[in-house]
Design a protein around this motif. Structure first.
Motif, PDB file in Angstrom:
ATOM      1  N   THR A 167      41.506  20.543  12.198  1.00  0.00           N
ATOM      2  CA  THR A 167      40.621  19.377  12.351  1.00  0.00           C
ATOM      3  C   THR A 167      39.831  19.165  11.071  1.00  0.00           C
ATOM      4  OG1 THR A 167      40.381  19.802  14.703  1.00  0.00           O
ATOM      5  CG2 THR A 167      38.720  18.393  13.701  1.00  0.00           C
ATOM      6  N   ARG A 168      39.289  20.239  10.534  1.00  0.00           N
ATOM      7  CA  ARG A 168      38.509  20.130   9.293  1.00  0.00           C
ATOM      8  C   ARG A 168      39.385  19.684   8.124  1.00  0.00           C
ATOM      9  NH1 ARG A 168      36.516  24.841  11.685  1.00  0.00           N
ATOM     10  NH2 ARG A 168      37.555  26.193  10.176  1.00  0.00           N
ATOM     11  N   HIS A 215      34.120  20.602  15.349  1.00  0.00           N
ATOM     12  CA  HIS A 215      35.174  20.755  14.340  1.00  0.00           C
ATOM     13  C   HIS A 215      35.560  22.226  14.239  1.00  0.00           C
ATOM     14  CE1 HIS A 215      33.119  16.990  13.482  1.00  0.00           C
ATOM     15  NE2 HIS A 215      34.264  16.575  12.984  1.00  0.00           N
TER      16      HIS A 215
END
Length: 113
Positions: free
Chosen positions: A22-23, A17
Protein backbone atom coordinates in the motif's frame (compact mmCIF):
# COMPACT_ATOMS: atom_id res chain seq x y z
CA UNK A 1 -13.52 10.17 14.91
CA UNK A 2 -12.32 13.72 15.42
CA UNK A 3 -8.61 14.41 15.57
CA UNK A 4 -7.35 17.36 17.56
CA UNK A 5 -4.17 17.85 15.55
CA UNK A 6 -2.16 16.55 12.64
CA UNK A 7 0.01 14.33 14.84
CA UNK A 8 -3.05 12.43 16.10
CA UNK A 9 -4.26 12.04 12.54
CA UNK A 10 -0.80 10.88 11.47
CA UNK A 11 -1.01 7.87 13.80
CA UNK A 12 -4.38 6.98 12.26
CA UNK A 13 -3.03 7.55 8.75
CA UNK A 14 -0.09 5.21 9.31
CA UNK A 15 -2.43 2.54 10.69
CA UNK A 16 -4.43 2.75 7.45
CA UNK A 17 -1.24 2.05 5.46
CA UNK A 18 -0.10 -1.03 7.32
CA UNK A 19 0.92 -3.07 4.28
CA UNK A 20 4.20 -2.25 2.55
CA UNK A 21 2.59 -2.65 -0.88
CA UNK A 22 0.00 0.00 0.00
CA UNK A 23 2.79 2.40 0.91
CA UNK A 24 4.64 1.59 -2.32
CA UNK A 25 1.55 2.35 -4.41
CA UNK A 26 1.22 5.65 -2.56
CA UNK A 27 4.86 6.44 -3.13
CA UNK A 28 4.58 5.78 -6.87
CA UNK A 29 1.37 7.80 -7.10
CA UNK A 30 2.87 10.78 -5.29
CA UNK A 31 6.06 10.57 -7.34
CA UNK A 32 4.02 10.41 -10.57
CA UNK A 33 2.01 13.45 -9.51
CA UNK A 34 5.13 15.44 -8.64
CA UNK A 35 6.80 14.48 -11.93
CA UNK A 36 3.70 15.57 -13.88
CA UNK A 37 3.81 18.98 -12.20
CA UNK A 38 7.55 19.35 -12.82
CA UNK A 39 7.33 18.27 -16.44
CA UNK A 40 4.39 20.63 -17.00
CA UNK A 41 6.39 23.52 -15.53
CA UNK A 42 9.49 22.73 -17.59
CA UNK A 43 7.79 21.92 -20.89
CA UNK A 44 4.87 24.33 -20.69
CA UNK A 45 2.55 21.41 -21.34
CA UNK A 46 0.01 22.46 -18.72
CA UNK A 47 -2.49 19.73 -19.56
CA UNK A 48 -0.24 17.43 -17.52
CA UNK A 49 -1.31 19.28 -14.39
CA UNK A 50 -4.68 17.54 -14.79
CA UNK A 51 -2.98 14.15 -14.98
CA UNK A 52 -1.13 14.68 -11.69
CA UNK A 53 -4.05 14.16 -9.28
CA UNK A 54 -5.51 11.40 -11.47
CA UNK A 55 -2.28 9.43 -11.26
CA UNK A 56 -1.59 10.17 -7.61
CA UNK A 57 -5.08 9.49 -6.29
CA UNK A 58 -5.70 6.66 -8.73
CA UNK A 59 -2.69 4.70 -7.51
CA UNK A 60 -3.37 5.49 -3.85
CA UNK A 61 -7.03 4.56 -4.01
CA UNK A 62 -6.25 1.38 -5.91
CA UNK A 63 -3.98 0.36 -3.04
CA UNK A 64 -6.71 0.95 -0.48
CA UNK A 65 -9.42 -0.92 -2.34
CA UNK A 66 -7.37 -3.85 -3.63
CA UNK A 67 -4.35 -4.17 -1.32
CA UNK A 68 -5.15 -2.71 2.11
CA UNK A 69 -8.90 -3.35 2.04
CA UNK A 70 -9.99 -0.10 3.68
CA UNK A 71 -11.48 3.21 2.49
CA UNK A 72 -8.99 5.98 1.69
CA UNK A 73 -8.59 8.48 4.53
CA UNK A 74 -8.96 11.17 1.85
CA UNK A 75 -12.71 10.59 1.85
CA UNK A 76 -13.05 11.82 5.43
CA UNK A 77 -10.02 14.08 5.83
CA UNK A 78 -8.85 15.36 2.43
CA UNK A 79 -6.42 18.08 3.55
CA UNK A 80 -4.80 16.16 6.41
CA UNK A 81 -4.53 13.09 4.18
CA UNK A 82 -2.67 15.09 1.55
CA UNK A 83 -0.25 16.45 4.15
CA UNK A 84 0.32 12.98 5.59
CA UNK A 85 0.83 11.52 2.13
CA UNK A 86 3.65 13.98 1.51
CA UNK A 87 5.07 13.20 4.94
CA UNK A 88 4.98 9.46 4.22
CA UNK A 89 6.55 10.10 0.80
CA UNK A 90 9.40 12.03 2.41
CA UNK A 91 9.96 9.37 5.06
CA UNK A 92 9.99 6.65 2.42
CA UNK A 93 12.36 8.67 0.25
CA UNK A 94 14.81 8.96 3.14
CA UNK A 95 14.31 5.37 4.28
CA UNK A 96 12.78 6.42 7.60
CA UNK A 97 9.22 5.13 7.24
CA UNK A 98 9.89 1.76 8.90
CA UNK A 99 11.38 3.58 11.88
CA UNK A 100 8.30 5.81 12.04
CA UNK A 101 6.01 2.76 12.04
CA UNK A 102 8.02 1.31 14.92
CA UNK A 103 7.94 4.65 16.75
CA UNK A 104 4.17 4.70 16.60
CA UNK A 105 3.94 1.10 17.72
CA UNK A 106 0.96 -1.10 17.11
CA UNK A 107 -2.12 1.02 16.86
CA UNK A 108 -5.70 -0.14 16.48
CA UNK A 109 -6.88 0.07 12.90
CA UNK A 110 -9.69 2.60 13.05
CA UNK A 111 -12.03 3.22 10.14
CA UNK A 112 -12.89 6.70 8.88
CA UNK A 113 -16.53 5.77 8.36
Amino acid sequence: MNYRNLEEFWAFYVSQHSKPLTRRWHFMGTLSGILCFLFAAISGWWALVLAAPLLAYGMAWYSHFFVEGNPPATFGYPFWSLLCDFRMFGLMLTGSMDREIKRLGKRPVLQVF
